[in-house]
Design a protein around this motif. Structure first.
Motif, PDB file in Angstrom:
ATOM      1  N   ASP A  55     -32.583 -52.721  15.938  1.00  0.00           N
ATOM      2  CA  ASP A  55     -33.134 -52.106  17.146  1.00  0.00           C
ATOM      3  C   ASP A  55     -33.580 -50.670  16.897  1.00  0.00           C
ATOM      4  N   GLY A  69     -41.696 -51.395  19.273  1.00  0.00           N
ATOM      5  CA  GLY A  69     -41.714 -51.973  20.612  1.00  0.00           C
ATOM      6  C   GLY A  69     -42.567 -51.149  21.567  1.00  0.00           C
ATOM      7  N   SER A 103     -46.281 -57.744  18.992  1.00  0.00           N
ATOM      8  CA  SER A 103     -45.599 -58.996  19.300  1.00  0.00           C
ATOM      9  C   SER A 103     -44.276 -59.057  18.546  1.00  0.00           C
ATOM     10  N   ARG A 104     -43.364 -59.853  19.067  1.00  0.00           N
ATOM     11  CA  ARG A 104     -42.029 -59.952  18.500  1.00  0.00           C
ATOM     12  C   ARG A 104     -42.065 -60.341  17.016  1.00  0.00           C
ATOM     13  N   SER A 105     -42.946 -61.287  16.682  1.00  0.00           N
ATOM     14  CA  SER A 105     -42.959 -61.754  15.287  1.00  0.00           C
ATOM     15  C   SER A 105     -43.484 -60.662  14.348  1.00  0.00           C
ATOM     16  N   GLU A 137     -40.657 -58.203  13.905  1.00  0.00           N
ATOM     17  CA  GLU A 137     -39.649 -58.753  12.999  1.00  0.00           C
ATOM     18  C   GLU A 137     -40.076 -58.606  11.547  1.00  0.00           C
TER      19      GLU A 137
END
Lengths: 289, 357
Positions: free
Chosen positions: B94, B101, B106-108, B111
């Protein structure tokens, strides 16, 4: 097998007793302190709880001579209690919320800004606690009388707010001071707006202290009787005030015991919730506990 | 990835000038170190670039565009702080993902980027840890990952390794250099540790009293410090009082050739310990050996020369010299510093002389 069982059990007990005695011997003072503390803290609670469920309790007996719930019925069938309890809860929540609204921004300012008179102002909040509270209330009541605030809900809210200032300023101020500025700078640096920094970085870090301050403020306000008594009567009656008058006017111990028992519940519930919040996961892990 | 221009940048706190008209350019992909003693203004300079301090005057430009008016959160810079500044209530993942963020990726993608950043600082698999569960060195590596994952135009580092132990500091320094080379990122590294600066930097800006005394490649800074402050601050230097007269330098009873065009008067002669050899009968400086220190790969000798003072010498190979024995020295290279009208309290280099061998 059958013969071994009792031997094992007695073994267990002798070992337990042995280790218990060893512990007491090794750490005698600690155990003594525990027993004394337990008596001091739990003793009155024990008496109150027992009284609340007692029908009759005569002197030499260690427990009530007759248990029963008849006083509960009598207590809650009273109109004044049915009215005062929810009112007290709402009042305390209101005072706590107002106090937070006033004090939290102020404590942030105290922690983060350097302004003239900062130290004096911060100390001035101690002043309300440095003198006999009742004297302060009487002089405030005189002013309230001129302003027609006596016997009104706003009057009670105001006088109870005075009570909350010290806790709600001092605890959050030191909590905000404890947040290293460079943690906030680091968040600004990666692109967060000042508001987001406050909400996502600063606030979570001071949350344990803030919830403690809120909790204590609620509980203190809920139990506050002097100010409410002086300013509120006769029209505004909170639970503690009602308890005073009940105990004073009719010497039924059970009324007092039942009301104290009921008065514990909100703070006990809050305490349990807060403990869960503080224990649960990220906060404690964050602080390396 | 970008070029940074510092233009006449000045910062005053009350009446104190912390940074005095700093002016320099950090080129694309360059690793610049700002080196100076504590309180010299180097951190203030860096904090102005990051946006944490507002300049009193001057400008900061990235790729020619001014950023001086932008708040810190809108600047294309990323900083690694001296203190541990990972957010304690967030996991490593985080912490690194926070800035991504905010950029609405996007989340991917986030990651993937966090994974790469952690790989880069050799901390794969630490995503779920909290900062309190990491060592100091690991925390600073995560802080570095948090900064570079945003692909900043300028990476700012404010003594990031100064609270770590010496061995770890050297290892992280090497790692940082490797990462900077691989990402081709423009970086400014502030430090008071000259060894750190000399080993990391493409160029070093030496600061003192809010001013940049010299900005050069490490080897140049070492071999020809442009002011007496730099000569004294970087490495070990013998600073000897001397008089310039008639094309000569008088150091005690001895004479050294003066650089061309030197004005007559009081000067300071600076000689590196490794620029002194033993022997040289006739013109050599005679004295006695005061101390011999064996430092493994070389020996340090302090010689007392009557009329000159103490002279430190580094020798890798030497005949055995015992303390108290007579010694004869011969300086091979020296620098001369003279008061400069533009710098009333400072001596500027007037020239360097190599002895004819």
């Amino acid at each position: 097998m059958t013969t071994a069982q009792p031997t094992l059990a007695s073994d267990f007990w002798s070992r337990t007793r042995h280790s218990f005695l060893a512990t007491v011997k090794r750490d005698g003072f600690g155990w003594l302190a525990l027993v004394v503390l337990a008596m001091v803290i739990l003793g009155p609670l024990y008496s109150v709880v027992l009284w609340a469920f007692a029908e009759r309790w005569q002197y030499p007996s260690l427990v009530p001579t007759q248990f029963g719930l008849s006083f509960w019925e009598k207590t809650f069938s009273r109109a004044d209690i049915a009215e005062a309890l929810p009112f007290s809860i709402v009042l305390s929540l209101t005072v706590t919320a107002l106090s937070a609204l006033i004090c939290l921004p102020a404590s942030y300012a105290f922690a983060r800004m350097r302004f003239r008179g900062r130290q004096v102002l911060l100390l001035s909040f101690l002043a309300t606690n440095a003198f006999p509270r009742f004297g302060l209330y009487v002089s405030i009541a005189v002013i309230f009388f001129r302003l027609n605030l006596i016997g009104t809900v706003p009057g009670v809210i105001l006088i109870q707010l005075v009570n909350t200032l010290l806790l709600m300023i001092w605890i959050p101020t030191s909590a905000f001071q404890g947040v290293d500025r460079s943690l906030e700078e680091a968040a600004l640096d990666v692109g967060a707006s000042p508001l987001r920094v406050f909400i996502q970085i600063t606030l979570p870090m001071v949350m344990p202290a803030l919830s403690a301050a809120l909790l204590l403020t609620f509980v203190n306000t809920f139990y506050e009787a002097q100010g409410a008594l002086l300013v509120g009567l006769p029209r505004v009656v909170t639970m503690p005030v009602l308890m005073y008058s009940l105990i004073n006017s009719q010497l039924v111990v059970q009324y007092g015991a039942i009301i104290s028992f009921v008065l514990w519940m909100p703070s006990l519930l809050l305490l349990l919730v807060a403990q869960r919040l503080l224990r649960g996961g990220y906060l404690t892990a964050g602080f390396g506990v | 990835m970008a070029r940074l221009d510092i233009v006449q940048l000045t910062k005053q706190f009350g009446g104190v000038t912390a940074v005095d008209a700093a002016q320099f350019t950090v080129n694309d992909n360059e690793f610049m170190c700002i080196l100076g003693p504590s309180g010299c203004g180097k951190s203030t300079l860096l904090r102005m670039v990051a946006g944490f301090e507002a300049p009193t005057s001057g400008d900061i430009r990235i790729d020619g565009e001014t950023i001086a008016a932008l708040p810190a959160n809108k600047r294309p810079t990323a900083m690694v702080f001296q203190k541990y500044t990972l957010w304690p209530h967030m996991t490593v993942y985080d912490n690194i993902a926070f800035g991504l963020g905010l950029r609405r990726l996007s989340r991917s993608v986030i990651e993937q980027k966090v994974k790469e950043a952690l790989e880069l600082v050799s901390l794969s698999g630490y995503e779920a840890r909290y900062p309190a569960q990491l060592s100091g060195g690991q925390q600073q590596r995560v802080a570095l990952a948090r900064a570079i994952v945003l692909e900043p135009k300028i990476l700012l580092l404010d003594e990031p390794f100064s609270s770590l132990d010496a061995i770890l500091r050297v290892r992280l320094r090497e790692e940082l250099k490797r990462i900077q080379r691989r990402l081709k990122i423009t970086a400014i590294f502030v430090t008071h540790d000259q060894e750190e600066a000399l080993s990391l930097a493409d160029r070093i800006a030496v600061m003192s009293g809010g001013r940049i005394e010299q900005l050069d490649a490490p080897s140049t800074i070492y071999s020809t410090p442009s002011t007496l402050f730099v000569a004294d601050f970087i490495g070990t230097m013998n600073l000897l009082q001397a008089t310039a007269a008639g094309g000569e330098l008088r150091v005690g009873d001895y004479r050294l050739p003066a650089p061309a065009g030197l004005k007559e008067g009081q000067v300071t002669v600076a000689i590196r310990p490794e620029d002194v050899v033993l022997g040289g009968e006739g013109t050599g400086w005679r004295g006695t050996v005061d101390q011999v220190m064996d430092l493994g790969h070389y020996r340090k000798i302090i010689a007392q020369i009557p009329g000159v003072g103490d002279v430190k010498i580094y020798l890798s190979k030497m005949p055995d010299v015992s303390e108290g024995a007579p010694i004869t020295l011969n300086p091979q290279r020296w620098l001369v510093y003279q008061p400069d009208a533009a710098l009333p309290l400072e001596y500027r280099r007037a020239g360097a002389v190599e002895a004819a061998v």
